[in-house]
Design a protein around this motif. Structure first.
Motif, short mmCIF file in Angstrom:
data_model
loop_
_atom_site.label_atom_id
_atom_site.label_comp_id
_atom_site.label_asym_id
_atom_site.label_seq_id
_atom_site.Cartn_x
_atom_site.Cartn_y
_atom_site.Cartn_z
N SER A 1 0.84 -1.21 0.00
CA SER A 1 0.00 0.00 0.00
C SER A 1 0.87 1.25 0.00
O SER A 1 0.55 2.24 -0.66
N TYR A 2 1.96 1.20 0.76
CA TYR A 2 2.89 2.33 0.83
C TYR A 2 3.51 2.58 -0.55
O TYR A 2 3.62 3.73 -0.99
N ILE A 3 3.93 1.51 -1.24
CA ILE A 3 4.51 1.65 -2.58
C ILE A 3 3.50 2.30 -3.53
O ILE A 3 3.84 3.24 -4.27
N GLU A 4 2.27 1.81 -3.51
CA GLU A 4 1.23 2.37 -4.37
C GLU A 4 0.99 3.85 -4.06
O GLU A 4 0.81 4.66 -4.98
N GLU A 5 1.01 4.21 -2.79
CA GLU A 5 0.82 5.60 -2.38
C GLU A 5 1.97 6.48 -2.89
O GLU A 5 1.74 7.59 -3.38
N ARG B 1 9.43 4.96 -6.95
CA ARG B 1 8.91 3.68 -6.45
C ARG B 1 9.95 3.03 -5.52
O ARG B 1 11.07 2.79 -5.92
N PRO B 2 9.59 2.74 -4.24
CA PRO B 2 10.50 2.02 -3.35
C PRO B 2 10.86 0.65 -3.92
O PRO B 2 10.02 -0.02 -4.51
N GLN B 3 12.10 0.24 -3.74
CA GLN B 3 12.62 -0.98 -4.35
C GLN B 3 12.70 -2.17 -3.39
O GLN B 3 13.29 -3.19 -3.73
N SER B 4 12.16 -2.05 -2.21
CA SER B 4 12.19 -3.14 -1.20
C SER B 4 13.60 -3.52 -0.80
O SER B 4 13.86 -4.66 -0.44
N TRP C 1 14.12 -3.12 10.08
CA TRP C 1 14.46 -3.10 8.65
C TRP C 1 14.16 -1.71 8.16
O TRP C 1 13.02 -1.23 8.26
N ARG C 2 15.17 -1.01 7.65
CA ARG C 2 15.01 0.36 7.17
C ARG C 2 15.19 0.38 5.66
O ARG C 2 16.24 0.00 5.14
N ASP C 3 14.15 0.80 4.96
CA ASP C 3 14.18 0.86 3.50
C ASP C 3 15.20 1.90 3.06
O ASP C 3 15.18 3.03 3.53
N LEU C 4 16.09 1.51 2.17
CA LEU C 4 17.12 2.42 1.66
C LEU C 4 16.60 3.31 0.54
O LEU C 4 17.27 4.26 0.14
N THR C 5 15.42 2.98 -0.01
CA THR C 5 14.89 3.74 -1.15
C THR C 5 13.68 4.58 -0.79
O THR C 5 13.05 5.17 -1.66
N SER C 6 13.32 4.62 0.50
CA SER C 6 12.21 5.46 0.96
C SER C 6 12.35 5.64 2.47
O SER C 6 13.37 5.29 3.05
#
Length: 121
Positions: free
Chosen positions: A5-9, A17-20, A76-81
């Motif tokens: 949902s966060y990616i879609e937002e 787009r966040p890359q996980s 876990w900290r996303d590096l792309t968002s």
């Protein structure tokens, strides 16, 4: 899943787009009993211990004394968002050792990867 949902937002709002892809942070936390907490302000205001207990923080002394408990917690900290996943955490009645840390780090990496998160240590 909240992350999807966060990616879609993000995409909907014109952001990248966040890359996980994220970094896994781990921390050993010692929980001390008898902490005086001010629930209205959300602040710790002191230790509710006798002065002779304070130097040992409740975990040194008799072998059956269980004044402190330890947790190995992960983030876990996303590096792309700016998305973070807090957890999982594992409890232990003594300071965590290498075997405990390695076992639960591998379990956590496997769990994150099973849900599509890429993990970097």
């Amino acid at each position: 899943m909240k992350y999807q949902s966060y990616i879609e937002e993000c995409v909907k709002n014109g952001r990248m787009r966040p890359q996980s892809e994220g970094v896994l942070v781990l921390d050993e936390v010692k929980v001390i009993e008898k902490v005086a907490w001010h629930s209205k302000t959300g602040q710790m205001i002191g230790l509710a211990m006798d002065p002779n207990e304070i130097p040992c923080l409740g975990d040194i002394g008799a072998e059956d004394n269980r004044g402190a408990q330890y947790f190995l917690q992960f983030l876990w900290r996303d590096l792309t968002s700016d998305f973070d996943v807090i957890g999982p955490h594992y409890s232990c009645d003594h300071s965590v050792d290498c075997n405990f840390t390695l076992t639960h780090t591998m379990e956590t990496i496997n769990a994150f990867q099973a849900f599509g998160f890429k993990v970097y240590l």
